[in-house]
Design a protein around this motif. Sequence first.
Motif, PDB file in Angstrom:
ATOM      1  N   TRP A  75       5.622  82.649 -50.347  1.00  0.00           N
ATOM      2  CA  TRP A  75       5.996  84.040 -50.100  1.00  0.00           C
ATOM      3  C   TRP A  75       7.512  84.176 -50.218  1.00  0.00           C
ATOM      4  CZ3 TRP A  75       3.035  88.099 -50.089  1.00  0.00           C
ATOM      5  CH2 TRP A  75       3.445  89.309 -49.484  1.00  0.00           C
ATOM      6  N   LEU A  76       7.961  85.152 -51.032  1.00  0.00           N
ATOM      7  CA  LEU A  76       9.384  85.295 -51.285  1.00  0.00           C
ATOM      8  C   LEU A  76      10.150  85.672 -50.023  1.00  0.00           C
ATOM      9  CD1 LEU A  76       9.366  87.133 -54.746  1.00  0.00           C
ATOM     10  CD2 LEU A  76       9.746  84.702 -54.282  1.00  0.00           C
ATOM     11  N   THR A  77       9.561  86.504 -49.199  1.00  0.00           N
ATOM     12  CA  THR A  77      10.247  86.956 -47.985  1.00  0.00           C
ATOM     13  C   THR A  77      10.069  85.923 -46.884  1.00  0.00           C
ATOM     14  OG1 THR A  77       9.863  89.268 -48.573  1.00  0.00           O
ATOM     15  CG2 THR A  77      10.442  88.794 -46.284  1.00  0.00           C
ATOM     16  N   ALA A  78      11.184  85.422 -46.347  1.00  0.00           N
ATOM     17  CA  ALA A  78      11.127  84.432 -45.267  1.00  0.00           C
ATOM     18  C   ALA A  78      11.126  85.075 -43.897  1.00  0.00           C
ATOM     19  CB  ALA A  78      12.306  83.475 -45.380  1.00  0.00           C
ATOM     20  N   GLY A  79      11.637  86.285 -43.789  1.00  0.00           N
ATOM     21  CA  GLY A  79      11.672  86.971 -42.504  1.00  0.00           C
ATOM     22  C   GLY A  79      12.244  88.364 -42.656  1.00  0.00           C
TER      23      GLY A  79
ATOM     24  N   SER B  48      14.635  82.800 -48.200  1.00  0.00           N
ATOM     25  CA  SER B  48      15.051  81.490 -47.703  1.00  0.00           C
ATOM     26  C   SER B  48      16.441  81.105 -48.169  1.00  0.00           C
ATOM     27  CB  SER B  48      14.037  80.421 -48.152  1.00  0.00           C
ATOM     28  OG  SER B  48      13.885  80.449 -49.563  1.00  0.00           O
ATOM     29  N   ASP B  49      16.901  81.676 -49.305  1.00  0.00           N
ATOM     30  CA  ASP B  49      18.252  81.364 -49.781  1.00  0.00           C
ATOM     31  C   ASP B  49      19.310  82.230 -49.116  1.00  0.00           C
ATOM     32  OD1 ASP B  49      17.789  83.829 -50.886  1.00  0.00           O
ATOM     33  OD2 ASP B  49      17.939  83.184 -52.976  1.00  0.00           O
ATOM     34  N   GLY B  50      18.913  83.084 -48.167  1.00  0.00           N
ATOM     35  CA  GLY B  50      19.859  83.919 -47.440  1.00  0.00           C
ATOM     36  C   GLY B  50      20.087  85.278 -48.054  1.00  0.00           C
ATOM     37  N   SER B  51      19.562  85.540 -49.236  1.00  0.00           N
ATOM     38  CA  SER B  51      19.744  86.862 -49.854  1.00  0.00           C
ATOM     39  C   SER B  51      18.930  87.918 -49.123  1.00  0.00           C
ATOM     40  CB  SER B  51      19.336  86.803 -51.331  1.00  0.00           C
ATOM     41  OG  SER B  51      17.953  86.490 -51.445  1.00  0.00           O
ATOM     42  N   ARG B  52      19.343  89.170 -49.296  1.00  0.00           N
ATOM     43  CA  ARG B  52      18.670  90.289 -48.632  1.00  0.00           C
ATOM     44  C   ARG B  52      18.113  91.227 -49.703  1.00  0.00           C
ATOM     45  NH1 ARG B  52      22.784  92.978 -44.660  1.00  0.00           N
ATOM     46  NH2 ARG B  52      24.028  92.932 -46.590  1.00  0.00           N
TER      47      ARG B  52
END
Length: 720
Positions: free
Chosen positions: A256-260, A310-314
């Motif tokens: 899943w692309l979205t981590a949170g 997960s890479d910190g991007s929004r």
Amino acid sequence: MAAAVPASAPASAPQSMPRVEISGTPETDESNRRRQNAAMSIYGREELDRQGDIDVTDVLKRLPGVSMDGGAPRLRGLGGGYTKVLINGEDAPPGFSLDTLAPGDVERIEVVKGATAEFPGVAGTINIVLREPPKSRSREWRGGLNFRAVQPGGSQAFQWGDRIGGFSYVVPVSVARSAQGTEYLSDRISRTPAGEVQEQEISGKDVGRSGNGQIAPRMQWKFSELDTLTAGAFLQHNESRSHSQREFTTLQGTPWLTAGDGSQSEGESDISRVNAQWQRKFKEGGKFELKASWQDTDRTTLGHYESRRSDGSRPVVRDSRTEFEESRTLVGARWNQPVGEAHTLVAGIDVESRQRDELRRVWDYGIERLDSATGIPFAADIQQTAVFMQDEWTLTERLSMLPGVRVQEVRTRSGDGSGPINNVARTTSPVLHLNYRFDPKGRDQIRAALSRSFKLPDLNSLVARYVLNGNYERNETNTPIAADRAGNPLLKPELSTGLDLAYEHYPSAGGVFSVGMFYRRIDGLTRQRISLEDNPAPGVVDVPRWVSRPVNLARATSVGLELEVKGRGEDWLPMFFARGRESGLQLRAAFNLYRSRVEQVEGPDNRLEAQPPWLANMGFDWRIPSHAAWTVGASLVMQPGYRTIQTDRQIARRSAVRNMDAFISWRMDRMTQVRLGVSNILAADNVNASSVTDLDGFSAGSSTRRNTLRAINASWVLRF
């Protein structure tokens, strides 16, 4: 010879008057209930003060036949418009939450089971009556402290009432703050026709804080024995803040692309209501009433949402602002006229006008979105006219009849970018109530009722505006368990034919024993239907999307058995108590069995939405004989877990409910009382699940386990 003059008669000795004693029996909830021609239960100060509850919803959940679902009360397991909720006899304001009302702000709660000409609820009506002017001077202060989660909450309430000649008034003022916080764990899984499985686990936490203040003055002028004017107002201000955090973990399939993600919101709302009623009594009997009210609800909500990878991007940074306003004007009249010794005719008319304006604005990275549901103002006008008439017909001193009819028309009009609405709903609802008393005092009686009632589609169901599900962006296909939403301007009212039958026994020492049954046949049942649409909203989405829309299905039936017992322990359980000795124990218990079936959906479990198979509650109050100032008590509410087949391809599951409350009360003197209570002692987790299967083999399901909150509350009541 002169006649002798008779001697004057001696003065008569003073005579003593016989002693006359006037005694009366104080009004109780049971005596009020016994006198009603229709099946109505009235719960006054005894029930409202019993456990020093934080808000009115805690009181409602313990009433016989009442269950709570998401903060909304349901009668006979039926909600979503089947149960009407009124404040002082009028519809509750839109978005009004009962948990903003403290029991000390309420005079009484009236529960009408089934439909009458005046109150046409399919399952029944709950009317919450706010504080009324007292018959003599009354001053009361209530303070409370509570803790559910996050931080302590509290409330302060003051009522000042008096009577000066023919003028009486009461001014209740209250303020309260509360906080809540829950954690949950969700599992989402889907399977494509090719067999590819996607599964994610979502852990989250929600925290909310809120505060409100209100004032509800009410005044009454008695100009003469014939004319009375009553006026009142209700002003409430609410503020709330909340934030949520979620973490996503891929268990199967493509990561899943979205981590949170996280969101924050804050809102303010104001409710204003003023009303007046003039009553004229006639010397020959009967009365005429005119009433008018105006109400305005204004609400603003600000939101902020961010998702992260997960890479910190929004990938998503979104801000929103929602503005809502609805004003309502109502005028009405009531005429009550005795005809001979056997009939009392009651007729009424209500004309209501509502105007609603909404605007939701959304900015992605500071760029405003314009589509069906965002950035475009929405306005609607609702005109409602209702006329009713009923005849309180006393055939004999033991047998009475209450025939009536209600005719109602509702016109809903709106126009926006998603398509205009011009919906007209007309209904005619005849009712007939019978009441047979085995003795003139009504200690034993049978009630029966035949009714035709209705449930109108709400405005949100009619509006065709397309609302995207926030879990999926507009350029990707969502799943059935995260469907978009849209309305249906062609919805029709649901029509219900009902039968009610009950036997009631009222012991001379107080209490009640009641056993009854009900039957409802609902035509034009409304259900949410989820389907995959290739082009559901041109200009809003560019890919096929799963969409949930309300539709009228064929027919549903519901039957139920209702049992209620209330009274002294020595009356209902004599084997446990010494003969002739008062125990100080009050018992109450209720059991409700429900069965329902939607004909167009294959069973089993094709029940009406969120109607449990059964509901039970039981409780006791014990005033300790050796320490009469102390009272302890407890209550338990239970319902089983169950599943509902909503359509041929949609299934929902709910977990069991076990809710226990307890309290201890100390009456320090006639004017002062202290209570300590604990709510939801068992704090059982709440589990909801849903699944959808499409004809081409696609399937999806989700399950969420959420913890519930245990609460402790302390209250102090001072009357002076």
